[in-house]
Motif scaffolding. Structure first.
Motif, PDB file in Angstrom:
ATOM      1  N   THR A   1      60.637 -57.094  49.397  1.00 43.10           N
ATOM      2  CA  THR A   1      60.165 -58.360  48.821  1.00 43.10           C
ATOM      3  C   THR A   1      61.280 -59.207  48.206  1.00 43.10           C
ATOM      4  O   THR A   1      61.183 -60.437  48.259  1.00 43.10           O
ATOM      5  CB  THR A   1      59.010 -58.146  47.812  1.00 43.10           C
TER       6      THR A   1
ATOM      7  N   LEU B   1      51.585 -57.183  50.300  1.00 44.97           N
ATOM      8  CA  LEU B   1      52.079 -58.557  50.463  1.00 44.97           C
ATOM      9  C   LEU B   1      50.998 -59.617  50.286  1.00 44.97           C
ATOM     10  O   LEU B   1      51.306 -60.811  50.293  1.00 44.97           O
ATOM     11  CB  LEU B   1      52.730 -58.721  51.841  1.00 44.97           C
TER      12      LEU B   1
ATOM     13  N   ASN C   1      51.344 -63.104  48.292  1.00 43.90           N
ATOM     14  CA  ASN C   1      52.753 -63.358  48.022  1.00 43.90           C
ATOM     15  C   ASN C   1      53.072 -64.822  48.356  1.00 43.90           C
ATOM     16  O   ASN C   1      52.963 -65.233  49.512  1.00 43.90           O
ATOM     17  CB  ASN C   1      53.639 -62.421  48.842  1.00 43.90           C
TER      18      ASN C   1
ATOM     19  N   PRO D   1      61.753 -58.002  42.817  1.00 43.35           N
ATOM     20  CA  PRO D   1      60.611 -57.835  43.730  1.00 43.35           C
ATOM     21  C   PRO D   1      59.435 -58.692  43.274  1.00 43.35           C
ATOM     22  O   PRO D   1      59.315 -59.023  42.097  1.00 43.35           O
ATOM     23  CB  PRO D   1      60.263 -56.353  43.616  1.00 43.35           C
ATOM     24  N   ARG D   2      58.581 -59.041  44.200  1.00 37.50           N
ATOM     25  CA  ARG D   2      57.416 -59.849  43.855  1.00 37.50           C
ATOM     26  C   ARG D   2      56.166 -59.222  44.464  1.00 37.50           C
ATOM     27  O   ARG D   2      56.034 -59.119  45.672  1.00 37.50           O
ATOM     28  CB  ARG D   2      57.575 -61.270  44.365  1.00 37.50           C
ATOM     29  N   LEU D   3      55.268 -58.806  43.579  1.00 37.98           N
ATOM     30  CA  LEU D   3      53.952 -58.311  43.969  1.00 37.98           C
ATOM     31  C   LEU D   3      52.925 -59.175  43.255  1.00 37.98           C
ATOM     32  O   LEU D   3      53.098 -59.510  42.092  1.00 37.98           O
ATOM     33  CB  LEU D   3      53.767 -56.849  43.582  1.00 37.98           C
TER      34      LEU D   3
ATOM     35  N   VAL E   1      57.919 -52.808  49.279  1.00 40.20           N
ATOM     36  CA  VAL E   1      58.205 -53.433  47.984  1.00 40.20           C
ATOM     37  C   VAL E   1      59.697 -53.759  47.891  1.00 40.20           C
ATOM     38  O   VAL E   1      60.073 -54.823  47.406  1.00 40.20           O
ATOM     39  CB  VAL E   1      57.759 -52.528  46.816  1.00 40.20           C
TER      40      VAL E   1
ATOM     41  N   ARG F   1      61.816 -63.100  49.119  1.00 39.51           N
ATOM     42  CA  ARG F   1      61.937 -64.104  48.058  1.00 39.51           C
ATOM     43  C   ARG F   1      63.215 -64.930  48.224  1.00 39.51           C
ATOM     44  O   ARG F   1      63.210 -66.153  48.062  1.00 39.51           O
ATOM     45  CB  ARG F   1      61.927 -63.397  46.710  1.00 39.51           C
TER      46      ARG F   1
END
Length: 160
Positions: free
Chosen positions: A13, A40, A43, A142-144, A10, A17
């Motif tokens: 990420t 991921l 994503n 972060p990107r989830l 995480v 990005r």
């Protein structure tokens, strides 16, 4: 990129990005354990998520020979893809280093003590790899991406 820890994945990420933002046409892929692949999944910053089984995480009835053969096939396919870069934001872990060498990218970056200059947090240190690639330092959020059916199931369970 190889990661074997969900929390650390995480924390990687934001780097992914930032890579997508600065290299919008690049093919970005991640290699993680099958155990961690859901982190991921979906994503939008990645073109592909490749996963492999660790021997200790093999499924019921899955032999060690099958796990090793599948990993060999995956490494061969990644090697044939001829990646320009392999990034190891998790540092110099023996298994990750070995796999990165087998993939045979033109260049490899491993998070190390020089990335500590960016800050104490793992996100800052992962994103410092951007600078070492000649890119701008950024630490986006972060990107989830949650799986919609799983979200619906969880909401349903919580309402009962």
């Amino acid at each position: 990129m190889c990661r074997e820890d969900i929390g650390a994945l995480v924390c990687a990420t934001p780097m992914i990005r930032a890579l997508r933002g600065q290299l919008p046409e690049a093919y970005l892929a991640a290699l993680v354990t099958r155990h961690d692949a859901a982190v991921l999944a979906g994503n939008p910053d990645l073109d592909a998520v490749y996963s492999h089984a660790k021997a200790k995480h093999r499924r019921r009835g899955e032999t060690l020979v099958r796990v090793c053969l599948d990993r060999f096939k995956l490494i061969r396919a990644l090697r044939d893809a001829r990646f320009d870069w392999v990034l190891l934001p998790g540092g110099a872990q023996a298994g990750s280093l070995r796999t990165a060498r087998w993939i045979g990218a033109n260049r490899m970056l491993v998070r190390d003590e020089q990335d500590g200059a960016a800050g104490a947090h793992e996100v800052e240190q992962c994103c410092h790899l951007l600078v070492r690639m000649g890119l701008r330092y950024q630490t986006p959020a972060p990107r989830l991406v949650p799986d919609p059916p799983e979200v619906a199931l969880t909401v349903d369970r919580m309402q009962k």
